[in-house]
Motif scaffolding. Sequence first.
Motif: not given
Length: 527
Positions: A453-455, A459-463, A518-523
């Motif tokens: 997703l990030l690629e 991607g950040a909006e999708l996550v 998703c929360r880990v990426v957000n953190l």
Amino acid sequence: MGSRFDGDAAISVRQLLGVPALSPATLLAGEAGLDAAVTSVQLAPEGRRRFAIGEGSVIIIDGGRISTDTYFLDLALRWSAESRASLVLVARPGSEVGLAPRRLSKRLALPLATIDTDTFVLADVLRTVVTEPDRKLAELTISAVSALNRVSARDGIEGALRAVDATLDATSSVVGIEGGVIAGAQLVAPLPARDRLHVYTMTTAEHVARAVQPVTLALNEAPSFWLVTERSTPTAYWRKAAELVLKVASRYIAIALLTERLTQERDARYRLGVLDTIIASDHIDATVVHQVGVLGWPVEGWCSAVHIQLGGDADQVQVLAQTAEVRAVLQRARLTGAVIERPDGWTTWGFDILEPKPAAFRELAQRLRRTFGEYVAQRDVPRISIGIGRPYHGLAGLRTSLAEAREAATIAHASGARLAVQHSDELGVARILVGWYTSSEFAEFSRTLLRPLLELEGGAELVRTLEVFLDSESSPTLTADLLRVHRNTIMNRLSRIKEALAADLQDPDERLAVQLACRVVNLGEPD
């Protein structure tokens, strides 16, 4: 009694012809242009060659030329009209001005007059009259500079605002980046974001003029403050005076604010250093005790730490700019202790001599939700995550409470809400999970899982969409409401997500793993 601003910003042709020195003048034609403003006085040079004419000028022609060159007056009228001059004045005409120039003057709406006065004497008198408004403005500006120079460092911004008010017979304020007043009079109507510009502006509503001058503290830095001055029934002269005075005053206010910023940054670094020492020390030594005593921090009792974290691209300057407002919000929540600025927010603590009752933490959390909820609703601020630690006794207890508050703030931040308040005792399952999903191993798993997703583009909006979707019990409608986009947009994003993601969101275990990832990426990176 009239105001000193009752005069005009510039004298008109009608007013000019009415001064005593021009009482012998005879207006021949061009009455339609009598209300034009006069800004300067020019003598027509010798010869027929066209000469430069300034807009708003009075063109004085030696009348002796009229008898020898009858066509020159017609040329002068045409040139003056094209350059938007305001008046053509013939001094001591050697012969009567003919019908043709009068008709031309009328058609061009350019006043034409004669007077039996020497050309150079006339020019000297007219320049004195025409420049009177500018001289008054210059005197007013000098008066403002003198008043601002008398403002002491102790008087600060409030003193500068009083000087502006006294000069302009107005009411002034300094507004911060979120539109709130930080000094001076409260505004009847707040300053909206559309009026917090990089350039001077003036607007009028219900007979009240509002002049807004940006205040920039450093070269190439966007303004973070605005000087706002308001006055009812403003004259044209006041409008011109306000622009000059506010531009001068903004520099004095910028110096005061810059001095305050440097002092705050120095003090904030010291306070943050002491706080970091308390957090990092296994043993509280005499040096720390001495520093805490010098700062006057209350710690000889029960301390409940509060950790406030700003989302978005918060930086030290933004934190310092909002400290006064945040301190006021905390005081409304009955937290009156020290407020320590951090790069991404603030730390404070509640203090009680006696051990608080078990229900006290719920009351504190409710007060913070209410007061910061009101603050977020009234300001265009980044999302705020607040963590509250349990009450512990003394400096060592404050260290423990601070650790809990930071942990609670981290979990509150992971919720993604615009305002999230989390007490350590309310964490429940989230507290059990925090050690797991902030571990380096799970962080690596999360990045690997969400990399497809990030690629992708956006991607950040999708996550973020995926996280809100899972937190909303897989409801596209609720997700669209929370993200403030159309439901069809959410459906399109979910289609892209499901196509790229190597996980089955229908499976409860895989769905939970994706939700935590998703929360880990957000953190961000685990601490």
